[in-house]
Motif scaffolding. Sequence first.
Motif, mmCIF file in Angstrom:
data_model
loop_
_atom_site.group_PDB
_atom_site.id
_atom_site.type_symbol
_atom_site.label_atom_id
_atom_site.label_comp_id
_atom_site.label_asym_id
_atom_site.label_seq_id
_atom_site.Cartn_x
_atom_site.Cartn_y
_atom_site.Cartn_z
ATOM 1 N N LEU A 5 0.864 -1.253 -0.026
ATOM 2 C CA LEU A 5 0.119 -0.067 0.071
ATOM 3 C C LEU A 5 1.098 1.190 -0.131
ATOM 4 O O LEU A 5 1.742 1.505 0.936
ATOM 5 C CB LEU A 5 -1.096 0.132 1.234
ATOM 6 N N PRO A 6 0.754 2.138 -1.155
ATOM 7 C CA PRO A 6 1.431 3.202 -0.817
ATOM 8 C C PRO A 6 0.778 4.339 -0.023
ATOM 9 O O PRO A 6 -0.164 4.301 0.268
ATOM 10 C CB PRO A 6 1.216 4.008 -2.399
ATOM 11 N N VAL A 70 -7.773 6.548 4.385
ATOM 12 C CA VAL A 70 -7.030 6.435 5.726
ATOM 13 C C VAL A 70 -6.083 7.742 6.171
ATOM 14 O O VAL A 70 -5.403 7.761 5.416
ATOM 15 C CB VAL A 70 -6.627 4.870 6.037
ATOM 16 N N VAL A 71 -6.415 8.098 7.161
ATOM 17 C CA VAL A 71 -5.426 8.892 8.054
ATOM 18 C C VAL A 71 -4.776 8.457 9.216
ATOM 19 O O VAL A 71 -5.322 7.649 10.131
ATOM 20 C CB VAL A 71 -6.038 10.457 8.210
ATOM 21 N N ILE A 72 -3.532 8.449 9.141
ATOM 22 C CA ILE A 72 -2.698 7.746 9.984
ATOM 23 C C ILE A 72 -1.973 9.008 10.873
ATOM 24 O O ILE A 72 -1.104 9.902 10.325
ATOM 25 C CB ILE A 72 -1.639 6.835 9.670
ATOM 26 N N GLY A 137 -8.807 3.577 0.005
ATOM 27 C CA GLY A 137 -8.416 4.274 -1.308
ATOM 28 C C GLY A 137 -6.739 4.666 -0.759
ATOM 29 O O GLY A 137 -6.215 3.753 -1.148
ATOM 30 N N ARG A 138 -6.558 6.034 -0.854
ATOM 31 C CA ARG A 138 -5.332 6.242 -0.400
ATOM 32 C C ARG A 138 -5.047 6.220 1.109
ATOM 33 O O ARG A 138 -5.831 6.615 2.206
ATOM 34 C CB ARG A 138 -5.040 7.862 -0.881
ATOM 35 N N ALA A 139 -3.737 6.201 1.532
ATOM 36 C CA ALA A 139 -3.400 5.985 2.908
ATOM 37 C C ALA A 139 -2.452 7.532 3.005
ATOM 38 O O ALA A 139 -1.404 7.410 2.462
ATOM 39 C CB ALA A 139 -2.550 4.861 3.364
ATOM 40 N N SER A 159 5.535 9.675 -1.890
ATOM 41 C CA SER A 159 4.892 10.910 -2.089
ATOM 42 C C SER A 159 4.752 11.990 -0.912
ATOM 43 O O SER A 159 4.473 11.164 0.151
ATOM 44 C CB SER A 159 3.546 10.943 -2.669
ATOM 45 N N ILE A 160 5.237 12.954 -0.883
ATOM 46 C CA ILE A 160 5.082 14.206 -0.007
ATOM 47 C C ILE A 160 4.427 15.110 -0.275
ATOM 48 O O ILE A 160 4.866 15.899 -1.386
ATOM 49 C CB ILE A 160 6.283 14.416 0.940
#
Length: 226
Positions: A5-6, A70-72, A137-139, A159-160
Motif C-alpha cells: 500500500l503506497p 485512511v489518515v494515520i 483508497g489512499r493512505a 509521495s509528500i
Amino acid sequence: SVKQLPLTLIVAATPKNGIGKNGALPWPMLKKEMAYFARVTKRVPMPTNTGSVQSDAWQQTNLEGTRRNVVIMGRKTWESIPPKFRPLKDRTNIVISTQDRSMLGGLPEEVLVASDIMSGLAALEQRVRDGSALPVGRAFVIGGASIYKAAMDLPQTKSILMTRIHKDYECDTFFSEDLEDSRAGWQLRTRKELQDYVDEEVPEEPLTDGNDADQVSFQFQLYQRP
Ligand code: FOL
C-alpha cells in the motif's frame, strides 16, 4: 497486502521545516490551507480498470463499492485536532500510540489504535476482510514529527504533499531534513504533476491567508522519490 500500500505524507511546514509549537500548529488558522488538507485527504482516486469488465465509470463504481481514505496520526496529533473535528470525517482514522486505547479517553470504536504504522495498516486490513471497515483508497500520514520520520523510513512512502509556509514562525517540532538531503532521493515535482496527483487545480501563485495582524502566504508542493 500492507507492504504494497503506497503511503502519502501530507504536511505544512515553515522555511526551517517547523511544523508545531506547544502541541498545536505554529500559525494562525489558515482556512484555505486547512480546506485543501480536508479535500485532498477525503478524495478517493478512481479505481484503475484492470479486469475484463466494461470500463464504464458508473458501473465500475458500483462493482467496486465505495472506498475510504485512511489518515494515520500520532497520539499528540490526535489530541491537537479540535474534538468537534475528530475523528476526521469521511476518513478511516488510525492513531499510533504505545498506550492502550483505554488510556486515550473514549475513542469511538471505528478509530483504530496501533503501536506503529505497519501494525495499524495490518489491523485495518483485517477489518476490511471481516467487513467492519470500508476498502482503502489512499493512505495518508498526517503527523506528527516522529510518525512522519517513521513513514519516510518505509520504502512504500513515495509521495509528500508539502505546503510550504512562507514565514518563519517559532516552532518546537520539525519535519525531517531528509527532504533536502539529495541522498534521500526526494524530487520536487511540477505543478502539473501535483494537479494530476490531487485531482484538482492548484494555483501557480502563492495563496494568502491569516488574520489582519498576521498575513502569510503559502504554496502547495509535491515531492516524490523513485
Ligand atoms: N497538512 C497540511 N497541509 N496542513 C495541515 O494543517 C496539517 N495538519 C496536520 C497534518 N497535516 C497537515 C495535523 N493537524 C485538523 C486539525 C489539525 C490537524 C489536522 C486536521 C482538522 O481539524 N481538520 C478538519 C478540518 C477542520 C476545518 O475545516 O477547520 C478536517 O476535516 O480535515
